[in-house]
Design a protein around this motif. Structure first.
Motif, PDB file in Angstrom:
ATOM      1  N   ALA A 152      -3.765   7.922 -11.376  1.00  0.00           N
ATOM      2  CA  ALA A 152      -2.369   7.312 -11.080  1.00  0.00           C
ATOM      3  C   ALA A 152      -1.734   7.473 -12.796  1.00  0.00           C
ATOM      4  N   PRO A 153      -0.478   7.796 -12.670  1.00  0.00           N
ATOM      5  CA  PRO A 153       0.265   7.881 -13.824  1.00  0.00           C
ATOM      6  C   PRO A 153       0.253   6.280 -14.527  1.00  0.00           C
ATOM      7  N   LEU A 169       0.855  -1.204   0.247  1.00  0.00           N
ATOM      8  CA  LEU A 169       0.078  -0.034  -0.126  1.00  0.00           C
ATOM      9  C   LEU A 169       0.904   1.261   0.040  1.00  0.00           C
ATOM     10  N   ILE A 170       2.036   1.286   0.717  1.00  0.00           N
ATOM     11  CA  ILE A 170       2.610   2.357   0.859  1.00  0.00           C
ATOM     12  C   ILE A 170       3.188   3.153  -0.396  1.00  0.00           C
ATOM     13  N   PRO A 171       4.066   2.272  -1.054  1.00  0.00           N
ATOM     14  CA  PRO A 171       4.758   2.841  -2.468  1.00  0.00           C
ATOM     15  C   PRO A 171       3.629   3.194  -3.460  1.00  0.00           C
ATOM     16  N   MET A 172       2.610   2.194  -3.481  1.00  0.00           N
ATOM     17  CA  MET A 172       1.462   2.467  -4.331  1.00  0.00           C
ATOM     18  C   MET A 172       0.574   3.581  -3.936  1.00  0.00           C
ATOM     19  N   PHE A 173       0.486   4.023  -2.840  1.00  0.00           N
ATOM     20  CA  PHE A 173      -0.345   5.224  -2.323  1.00  0.00           C
ATOM     21  C   PHE A 173       0.755   6.459  -2.680  1.00  0.00           C
ATOM     22  N   LEU A 174       1.924   6.222  -2.376  1.00  0.00           N
ATOM     23  CA  LEU A 174       2.722   7.346  -3.356  1.00  0.00           C
ATOM     24  C   LEU A 174       2.946   7.911  -4.602  1.00  0.00           C
ATOM     25  N   ILE A 175       2.959   6.507  -5.399  1.00  0.00           N
ATOM     26  CA  ILE A 175       2.911   6.760  -6.849  1.00  0.00           C
ATOM     27  C   ILE A 175       1.685   7.362  -7.112  1.00  0.00           C
ATOM     28  N   ILE A 176       0.688   7.268  -6.456  1.00  0.00           N
ATOM     29  CA  ILE A 176      -0.669   8.028  -6.875  1.00  0.00           C
ATOM     30  C   ILE A 176      -0.765   9.289  -6.553  1.00  0.00           C
ATOM     31  N   GLY A 177      -0.488   9.254  -5.221  1.00  0.00           N
ATOM     32  CA  GLY A 177      -0.579  10.697  -4.686  1.00  0.00           C
ATOM     33  C   GLY A 177       0.471  11.680  -5.032  1.00  0.00           C
ATOM     34  N   ILE A 178       1.604  11.286  -5.483  1.00  0.00           N
ATOM     35  CA  ILE A 178       2.825  12.332  -5.731  1.00  0.00           C
ATOM     36  C   ILE A 178       2.604  12.386  -7.378  1.00  0.00           C
ATOM     37  N   TRP A 179       2.680  11.247  -8.019  1.00  0.00           N
ATOM     38  CA  TRP A 179       2.769  11.334  -9.457  1.00  0.00           C
ATOM     39  C   TRP A 179       1.476  11.455 -10.570  1.00  0.00           C
ATOM     40  N   GLY A 180       0.272  11.600  -9.765  1.00  0.00           N
ATOM     41  CA  GLY A 180      -0.820  11.174 -10.449  1.00  0.00           C
ATOM     42  C   GLY A 180      -1.478  12.539 -10.869  1.00  0.00           C
ATOM     43  N   GLY A 181      -2.583  12.431 -11.404  1.00  0.00           N
ATOM     44  CA  GLY A 181      -3.291  13.647 -11.774  1.00  0.00           C
ATOM     45  C   GLY A 181      -3.884  14.653 -10.803  1.00  0.00           C
ATOM     46  N   ASP A 182      -4.632  15.500 -11.378  1.00  0.00           N
ATOM     47  CA  ASP A 182      -5.137  16.662 -10.638  1.00  0.00           C
ATOM     48  C   ASP A 182      -5.859  16.110  -9.276  1.00  0.00           C
ATOM     49  N   ASN A 183      -6.792  15.268  -9.341  1.00  0.00           N
ATOM     50  CA  ASN A 183      -7.281  14.675  -8.187  1.00  0.00           C
ATOM     51  C   ASN A 183      -6.618  13.485  -7.678  1.00  0.00           C
ATOM     52  N   ARG A 184      -5.329  13.729  -7.639  1.00  0.00           N
ATOM     53  CA  ARG A 184      -4.543  12.353  -7.100  1.00  0.00           C
ATOM     54  C   ARG A 184      -4.658  12.023  -5.653  1.00  0.00           C
ATOM     55  N   MET A 185      -4.800  13.174  -4.858  1.00  0.00           N
ATOM     56  CA  MET A 185      -4.860  12.913  -3.226  1.00  0.00           C
ATOM     57  C   MET A 185      -6.341  12.441  -3.020  1.00  0.00           C
ATOM     58  N   TYR A 186      -7.008  12.780  -3.344  1.00  0.00           N
ATOM     59  CA  TYR A 186      -8.399  12.052  -3.079  1.00  0.00           C
ATOM     60  C   TYR A 186      -8.481  10.482  -3.570  1.00  0.00           C
ATOM     61  N   ALA A 187      -8.116  10.250  -4.788  1.00  0.00           N
ATOM     62  CA  ALA A 187      -7.919   8.581  -5.386  1.00  0.00           C
ATOM     63  C   ALA A 187      -6.847   8.104  -4.494  1.00  0.00           C
ATOM     64  N   ALA A 188      -5.751   8.772  -4.039  1.00  0.00           N
ATOM     65  CA  ALA A 188      -4.742   8.083  -3.089  1.00  0.00           C
ATOM     66  C   ALA A 188      -5.255   7.485  -1.914  1.00  0.00           C
ATOM     67  N   TYR A 189      -6.114   8.548  -1.054  1.00  0.00           N
ATOM     68  CA  TYR A 189      -6.497   8.188   0.121  1.00  0.00           C
ATOM     69  C   TYR A 189      -7.739   7.258  -0.035  1.00  0.00           C
ATOM     70  N   LYS A 190      -8.468   7.460  -1.025  1.00  0.00           N
ATOM     71  CA  LYS A 190      -9.614   6.453  -1.042  1.00  0.00           C
ATOM     72  C   LYS A 190      -8.964   4.905  -1.275  1.00  0.00           C
ATOM     73  N   PHE A 191      -8.043   4.925  -2.029  1.00  0.00           N
ATOM     74  CA  PHE A 191      -7.427   3.701  -2.270  1.00  0.00           C
ATOM     75  C   PHE A 191      -6.808   3.051  -1.080  1.00  0.00           C
ATOM     76  N   PHE A 192      -6.143   3.910  -0.340  1.00  0.00           N
ATOM     77  CA  PHE A 192      -5.346   3.469   0.923  1.00  0.00           C
ATOM     78  C   PHE A 192      -6.506   3.088   2.137  1.00  0.00           C
ATOM     79  N   LEU A 193      -7.432   3.839   2.233  1.00  0.00           N
ATOM     80  CA  LEU A 193      -8.170   3.364   3.447  1.00  0.00           C
ATOM     81  C   LEU A 193      -9.128   2.520   3.055  1.00  0.00           C
ATOM     82  N   TYR A 194      -9.698   2.088   1.792  1.00  0.00           N
ATOM     83  CA  TYR A 194     -10.516   1.141   1.526  1.00  0.00           C
ATOM     84  C   TYR A 194      -9.757  -0.303   1.751  1.00  0.00           C
TER      85      TYR A 194
END
Length: 516
Positions: free
Chosen positions: A242-243, A149-174
């Protein structure tokens, strides 16, 4: 070769590459970023070579775990570092080591910020994936399972699109919420068995009433990871934000963690509970196949369409798993490996055109065949494989799943086959809108066809999809004895007489494979 810890070397080699990149950090200039790319690429290629050595020395005639490494990790708690491979886990190790270097090459020019951190994230992710598929201790399994979860969260949250933080937290919490319940079940098993050894737990009979709760706890984690309907809502957001390489690894490998968990743990360890919940699993699988296929038909974003198609295809996986039939289980593993290749390639196809005009909207495309004929051919191969065209790996997996499910539940198999029709509808509709028609968008009139780096990325995916479609026997033979062992463990509890018969058949099959 027996004296070398080949599997442990393979698992932790990417981590050594990550350490090498981190230790060489200096000024964040182009040369340093380029060095990080090359270190990551060569590390992942050597890891791929190590996995091929494992394949070369693997003995498919036995269902025993091979390349085992075991030593006391926390002796006071009776927790060991215990890893090993069988015919079910080895295909996922090979798939992981193949896709990681592809992701690194695909990100070569598209990722321009924080390149060393990006490469470190992918190498750490690879170690976590290889460790999870190899772990034979519950604590170790949980460590790697959650570590992903940790590297995948970072990959989405840092290098993702405009709404990346919402998607990263949703992925992580689910995924984290479901895994907490699995941890509680692991703690119960630890005290019941007297340790955290997975092979020991697989041979321990649990009370049928307790099995229900343990099965549900593992289900909470695995169903989210696959993801099954209705636990799938995190997936489209994660894929869209995600990228490209993040989407590739998410669809190609991470979605297989849940299916692998069902096969490795839920089916053999909780046979009575698995049998009780089989009608529920068939119902959820059929809904996932039909409903998400219909949702895919309504999508305007290419990534979202492919994301929903992944949910539908993973519905075939859970159908095959809970058929607990040789063809069904082999089909489920084949479908997961096939989907790993095909979905990874489809997201790469989206990434190719996105890098050129920075749009994923289907309406912005059309007529690409006139400017990108090589791309049109590659895209066609994977669209047809996704549809399940005979001669591609997609057909083999879905055919075996439907064959195995038909023996157990005719209605589930029949309704699932409708999903193949719907799959053809949305996949061919996407291809027609993007590749054929009139080129209206002026941005498309200057785009260039696949370059040499993109061709290198697609070549192993095309080869794997066609080879497994035309001649799947090497993969089927690899998993045959291990699948038979899982089925034996399931039936010997539910029906001891059938279990003994299955064991005799497994022995005959093993002798046949050895003679050949």
């Amino acid at each position: 070769m027996d004296v070398l810890p080949l599997l442990s070397i393979t698992i932790f080699l990417p981590l050594l590459g990550a350490i090498a990149i981190s230790s060489s950090w200096g000024s964040l200039n182009d040369a340093q970023a380029n060095n990080a790319r090359w270190v990551a690429l060569w590390t992942s290629l050597v890891t791929l070579g190590m996995s091929l050595i494992l394949l070369w020395y693997y003995k498919p005639a036995t269902s025993d775990f091979q390349f085992e490494d075991k030593f006391h990790w926390m002796p006071v708690l009776n927790v060991s570092y215990h890893v090993g491979l069988d015919g079910i886990s080895l295909p996922f190790v090979l798939l992981s080591t193949l896709l990681i270097p592809i992701c690194i090459v695909a990100s070569w020019s598209s990722i321009k910020k924080r390149v060393p951190e990006y490469m470190i994230a992918f190498l750490v992710l690879e170690t976590m994936l290889l460790g999870m598929f190899s772990a034979l201790d519950f604590i170790l399994f949980y460590f790697f399972f959650e570590g992903v979860l940790i590297p995948m969260f970072l990959i989405i949250g840092i290098w993702g699109g405009d709404n990346r933080m919402y998607a990263a937290y949703k992925f992580f919490l689910y995924t984290l919420l479901g895994s907490v319940l699995m941890l509680l079940a692991i703690i119960y098993i630890y005290f019941e068995v007297g340790g955290s050894d997975i092979p020991l737990a697989l041979t321990t009979p649990f009370d049928p009433k307790v099995q229900i709760w343990l099965w549900l706890a593992f289900f909470a984690s695995f169903a989210v990871k696959i993801p099954m309907w209705p636990f799938h809502t995190w997936l489209p957001d994660a894929h869209v934000e995600a990228p490209t390489a993040g989407s590739v690894i998410l669809a190609g490998i991470l979605l297989k963690m849940g299916g692998y968990g069902f096969i490795r743990l839920s089916i053999p360890m909780f046979p009575e509970a698995s049998s009780t919940f089989t009608p529920l699993m068939f119902t959820l699988s059929v809904i996932a196949i039909i409903y998400t296929s219909l949702v895919a038909l309504a999508q305007k974003d290419m990534k979202k369409l492919i994301a929903y198609s992944s949910v539908a295809h993973m519905g075939f996986v859970t159908l095959g798993i809970f058929s607990v039939d040789p063809q069904g289980l082999q089909g489920a593993v084949m479908q997961m490996v096939s989907h790993g290749l095909i979905s990874a390639a489809l997201f790469l196809c989206v990434g190719v055109v996105y890098d050129r005009i920075h749009s994923r909207e289907i309406a912005d495309y059309g007529g690409l065949v006139h400017r990108m004929p090589r791309y049109a051919v590659v895209f066609m191969v994977f669209i047809l494989a996704s549809v399940g065209l005979p001669g591609t790996s997609g057909f083999v997996g879905e055919f075996l799943v439907l064959l195995g499910t038909y023996k157990v539940n005719t209605w589930a198999s029949t309704l699932a086959s409708l999903g193949m029709v719907l799959g053809a509808a949305y996949a061919l509709w996407l291809y027609r809108r993007v590749i054929f028609g009139i080129m209206i968008n002026p941005k498309l009139k200057t785009v260039l066809d696949l370059n040499w780096r993109e061709a290198v990325v697609f070549t192993p995916l095309v080869a794997g999809t066609l080879i497994l479609g035309i001649y799947p026997m090497p993969l089927l033979t690899m998993m045959e004895a291990s699948v038979a062992n899982v089925i034996d463990q399931f039936h010997i509890v539910l029906d001891p007489e059938d279990g003994l018969i299955d064991q005799a058949k497994s022995l005959q099959m093993a002798l046949h494979l050895k003679r050949n």
